[in-house]
Design a protein around this motif. Structure first.
Motif, PDB file in Angstrom:
ATOM      1  N   LYS A  52       0.703  -1.210   0.057  1.00 53.39           N
ATOM      2  CA  LYS A  52       0.198   0.075  -0.032  1.00 53.39           C
ATOM      3  C   LYS A  52       0.918   1.383   0.002  1.00 53.39           C
ATOM      4  O   LYS A  52       0.495   2.205  -0.570  1.00 53.39           O
ATOM      5  CB  LYS A  52      -0.947   0.172   1.049  1.00 53.39           C
ATOM      6  N   ASN A  53       1.935   1.177   0.485  1.00 53.75           N
ATOM      7  CA  ASN A  53       2.805   2.416   0.801  1.00 53.75           C
ATOM      8  C   ASN A  53       3.722   2.686  -0.137  1.00 53.75           C
ATOM      9  O   ASN A  53       4.610   3.572  -0.361  1.00 53.75           O
ATOM     10  CB  ASN A  53       3.489   2.216   2.183  1.00 53.75           C
ATOM     11  N   VAL A  54       3.829   1.797  -1.364  1.00 54.24           N
ATOM     12  CA  VAL A  54       4.468   1.865  -2.442  1.00 54.24           C
ATOM     13  C   VAL A  54       4.317   2.772  -3.593  1.00 54.24           C
ATOM     14  O   VAL A  54       2.890   2.730  -3.878  1.00 54.24           O
ATOM     15  CB  VAL A  54       5.113   0.542  -2.963  1.00 54.24           C
ATOM     16  N   VAL A  55       5.091   3.679  -3.969  1.00 51.73           N
ATOM     17  CA  VAL A  55       4.478   4.568  -5.130  1.00 51.73           C
ATOM     18  C   VAL A  55       5.181   4.072  -6.141  1.00 51.73           C
ATOM     19  O   VAL A  55       6.272   3.715  -6.642  1.00 51.73           O
ATOM     20  CB  VAL A  55       5.378   6.022  -4.889  1.00 51.73           C
ATOM     21  N   TYR A  56       4.208   3.805  -7.158  1.00 58.21           N
ATOM     22  CA  TYR A  56       4.581   3.271  -8.478  1.00 58.21           C
ATOM     23  C   TYR A  56       3.694   4.000  -9.546  1.00 58.21           C
ATOM     24  O   TYR A  56       2.674   4.390  -9.333  1.00 58.21           O
ATOM     25  CB  TYR A  56       4.531   1.813  -8.657  1.00 58.21           C
ATOM     26  N   SER A  57       4.145   3.732 -10.849  1.00 62.93           N
ATOM     27  CA  SER A  57       3.230   4.385 -12.072  1.00 62.93           C
ATOM     28  C   SER A  57       2.655   3.245 -12.775  1.00 62.93           C
ATOM     29  O   SER A  57       3.336   2.443 -13.374  1.00 62.93           O
ATOM     30  CB  SER A  57       4.358   5.052 -13.251  1.00 62.93           C
ATOM     31  N   ALA A  58       1.297   3.307 -12.635  1.00 61.94           N
ATOM     32  CA  ALA A  58       0.593   2.072 -13.360  1.00 61.94           C
ATOM     33  C   ALA A  58       0.532   2.229 -14.957  1.00 61.94           C
ATOM     34  O   ALA A  58       0.654   1.327 -15.688  1.00 61.94           O
ATOM     35  CB  ALA A  58      -0.793   2.606 -13.015  1.00 61.94           C
ATOM     36  N   ASP A  59       0.727   3.614 -15.432  1.00 61.55           N
ATOM     37  CA  ASP A  59       0.748   3.983 -16.694  1.00 61.55           C
ATOM     38  C   ASP A  59       2.189   3.350 -17.331  1.00 61.55           C
ATOM     39  O   ASP A  59       2.305   2.764 -18.302  1.00 61.55           O
ATOM     40  CB  ASP A  59       0.832   5.431 -17.183  1.00 61.55           C
ATOM     41  N   ALA A  60       3.325   3.437 -16.523  1.00 64.48           N
ATOM     42  CA  ALA A  60       4.557   2.924 -17.087  1.00 64.48           C
ATOM     43  C   ALA A  60       4.372   1.345 -17.073  1.00 64.48           C
ATOM     44  O   ALA A  60       5.078   0.879 -17.987  1.00 64.48           O
ATOM     45  CB  ALA A  60       5.761   3.356 -16.039  1.00 64.48           C
ATOM     46  N   LEU A  61       3.771   0.829 -16.179  1.00 66.85           N
ATOM     47  CA  LEU A  61       3.461  -0.718 -15.999  1.00 66.85           C
ATOM     48  C   LEU A  61       2.739  -0.959 -17.371  1.00 66.85           C
ATOM     49  O   LEU A  61       3.118  -2.259 -17.883  1.00 66.85           O
ATOM     50  CB  LEU A  61       2.797  -1.238 -14.720  1.00 66.85           C
ATOM     51  N   TYR A  62       1.725  -0.228 -17.542  1.00 67.20           N
ATOM     52  CA  TYR A  62       0.956  -0.619 -18.839  1.00 67.20           C
ATOM     53  C   TYR A  62       1.899  -0.539 -19.763  1.00 67.20           C
ATOM     54  O   TYR A  62       1.854  -1.405 -20.742  1.00 67.20           O
ATOM     55  CB  TYR A  62      -0.111   0.512 -18.637  1.00 67.20           C
ATOM     56  N   GLU A  63       2.979   0.447 -20.002  1.00 63.65           N
ATOM     57  CA  GLU A  63       3.491   0.514 -21.201  1.00 63.65           C
ATOM     58  C   GLU A  63       4.797  -0.862 -21.327  1.00 63.65           C
ATOM     59  O   GLU A  63       4.884  -1.103 -22.456  1.00 63.65           O
ATOM     60  CB  GLU A  63       4.524   1.758 -20.994  1.00 63.65           C
ATOM     61  N   MET A  64       4.998  -1.307 -20.268  1.00 70.58           N
ATOM     62  CA  MET A  64       5.809  -2.510 -20.079  1.00 70.58           C
ATOM     63  C   MET A  64       5.036  -3.670 -20.795  1.00 70.58           C
ATOM     64  O   MET A  64       5.609  -4.581 -21.445  1.00 70.58           O
ATOM     65  CB  MET A  64       6.366  -2.877 -18.827  1.00 70.58           C
TER      66      MET A  64
END
Length: 579
Positions: A52-64
């Motif tokens: 829950k406390n991790v900051v991540y980019s869902a859009d960058a994951l989508y690009e992967m």
């Protein structure tokens, strides 16, 4: 860039995944996927759910995920075999209506699915024997520890792993993907690839920079940081860390920068590792620059290993023969007057059995066999049996053995252009200008740069150049001078044996000579030679008699009495591939 529709899945559709907890990390928890709900047939998957406390980019994951989708089927297969790449987005909330996560109000990407690490990339270490990822960090321990846990990996395999990793990194860099946190913790390995080869597997792929975007903030493993902290995920930072890995995998150290152990394996590799540690990122070598030196170093190490194994087999045969003599057991007799097999290859001649007592070999009686000498004669000529060309390539007690260590290419020393065949007398330059570490004669040039530090290298290379040069120039009487009188390749005192030898040798022309290994054992010199043969159809190696072009690796046993001479090629010291 064109938007791609990718698969999404609710974690609740994955079955009782929470009971299949596989691992914890600072960024998330990894679970086995017991039920893919029929959405992903044929795949063995795991689910990584971010904390829950991790900051991540869902859009960058989508690009992967899109990156993989855009690959060709062949490229996708390469990626899936070498990386645990994100393949499916996991979400909670309303079903997504738009392919880009940030454009779906109320829908949250909570993780992703990826391929599961195969069992061949896991290790069980006593006493607990619990399966753990077989990471390259194990190769940074000393050999005593590796032996204790049953994971001793020799230098030939270490070079093979580095080569596979360099190829993968180069493949990724050419597609704008960089590793960033490249360390031995994030690279798993196996020695049981599909063809028995050594292979690497990259994990934690969501930490990589794909097409210039990051899913997570870039981090670095302690002792693997780059000096230019603003360049954490670039091809240059990957180069820095690959150079460290190349040095440490041979120094068996977690933090050393000593290049001496690597230099003992290959000066060129040590020079590349030194460049990789440049404070100027521009001066660091691209991963593609590592490929050819790694191929050459791997090939050379493999041939040295094969030569050592051949020498060991020779010592064992000598010991057995001595034991038989001491106990009064009859010694195996040399085969004389043997009939040549029907068919076969040029190498088949050399494949005739030698005395079990090993040198000195008895000179075989002249063969009375007439007619077809294709396979049998052709093998005896160059390395020691009765007869012809195949003798250069075959073992006197076996077939056209290919028991050399696993190689990654047929022959890195092979010519890239065709050489005139035996019926074509033309040559581009019969006497080329010598360069350092080359033995040059009319008709043949032998490169001995791989063994230039050996005091015998120049003399051995010159002998091979004069021998093969004489054959290529059809000066057969001169070529015959380079056989030891006890060689089984030809009966030097028999005019009919010499005539048969000349007949067979007139069918071939050889080129691309590289002397790749030299060792001395029990008074004999073991010399490994790589070269390409062009021969008439019907004179190819055993099992491939119609070959007209083959790449050979042959370990010769040489005598040195007033100059080096060819005696034979011990068992296990001969291999070939069609070119």
């Amino acid at each position: 860039m064109t938007e791609v529709r990718v698969p999404w899945v609710l974690p609740e559709k994955l079955g009782a995944y929470q009971a299949q907890r596989l691992g914890d990390g600072g960024q998330g928890i990894v679970y086995g996927v017991p039920d893919p709900a029929g959405l992903f047939p044929g795949q063995t998957l795991v689910y990584k759910e971010y904390r829950k406390n991790v900051v991540y980019s869902a859009d960058a994951l989508y690009e992967m995920v899109c990156f993989r989708q855009r690959l060709t089927p062949g490229e996708r297969a390469f990626l899936d075999e070498r990386l645990t790449w994100p393949t499916v987005l996991a979400y909670r909330g309303p079903d997504p209506q738009d392919p880009v996560p940030s454009r779906n109000q109320g829908t949250e990407v909570v993780g992703f699915l990826m391929g599961r690490v195969p069992a061949s990339y896991q290790v069980r270490i006593p006493p607990g024997n619990e399966a753990k990822p077989q990471a390259m960090q194990y190769l940074l321990n000393d050999d005593a520890y590796a032996t204790r846990i049953g994971l001793l990996v020799d230098d030939v395999r270490r070079l093979e792993l580095l080569l596979d990793l360099a190829r993968t990194l180069d493949w990724l860099h050419r597609r704008q993907v960089v590793i960033g946190d490249l360390s031995p913790n994030n690279v798993l390995f196996t020695l049981q690839g599909p063809q028995g080869e050594a292979r690497c597997l990259l994990i934690d792929c969501d930490s990589m920079r794909c097409l210039g975007r990051d899913v997570l903030d870039q981090v670095a493993t302690p002792d693997w940081e780059v000096p230019d902290t603003e360049q954490k995920a670039t091809p240059a930072s990957d180069s820095w860390k690959f150079g460290l890995l190349a040095a440490r995998i041979f120094s068996r150290s977690f933090d050393s920068t000593d290049l001496v152990p690597l230099r003992a394996v290959s000066t060129e590799l040590a020079n590349l590792a030194s460049r990789a540690q440049s404070l100027d990122p521009v001066r660091r070598p691209a991963l593609v620059e590592w490929l050819k030196p790694l191929e050459l170093a791997h090939h050379r190490a493999g041939q040295q290993q094969a030569a050592a194994q051949a020498a060991q087999a020779f010592r064992a045969a000598q010991a057995q023969a001595q034991a038989q003599t001491q106990t009064g057991q009859p010694r195996a007799q040399a085969r004389t007057g043997a009939q040549p097999p029907t068919g076969g290859s040029p190498a088949a001649v050399f494949a005739q059995p030698a005395p079990a007592s090993a040198p000195p070999l008895r000179r075989p009686a002249p063969s009375s066999a007439g007619g077809k000498v294709v396979g049998w004669l052709l093998a005896a000529v160059l390395v020691g049996g009765v007869g012809g060309y195949a003798v250069t390539h075959m073992h006197p007690t076996g077939g056209s053995g290919s028991a050399s260590p696993t190689t990654l290419s047929a022959s890195p020393y092979s010519d890239t252009t065709d050489t005139p065949g035996p019926t074509d007398p033309t040559t581009d330059d019969p006497t080329p200008t010598p360069t350092p570490d080359q033995a040059v004669t009319t008709g043949a040039t032998v490169d001995y740069s791989q063994v230039a530090d050996d005091p015998a290298a120049e003399d051995v290379a010159t002998m091979f150049a004069e021998f093969f040069g004489a054959i290529n120039e059809q000066d057969y009487d001169n070529a015959l001078k380079y056989y030891d009188p006890d060689s089984a390749a030809v009966d030097l005192g028999s005019s009919s044996s010499r005539a048969q030898w000349k007949k067979v040798m007139s069918t071939t022309r050889d080129s691309g000579f590289m002397l790749s290994a030299l060792t001395t054992d029990s008074g004999y010199t073991m010399a490994t030679l790589n070269f390409r043969s062009h021969q008439a159809a019907g004179y190819g190696p055993s099992g491939s008699t119609d070959d007209t072009c083959d790449d050979w690796t042959v370990t010769y046993q040489l005598t040195d009495t007033g100059g080096y001479r060819i005696l034979k090629a011990p068992k296990g010291g001969v291999s070939h591939t069609s070119c």
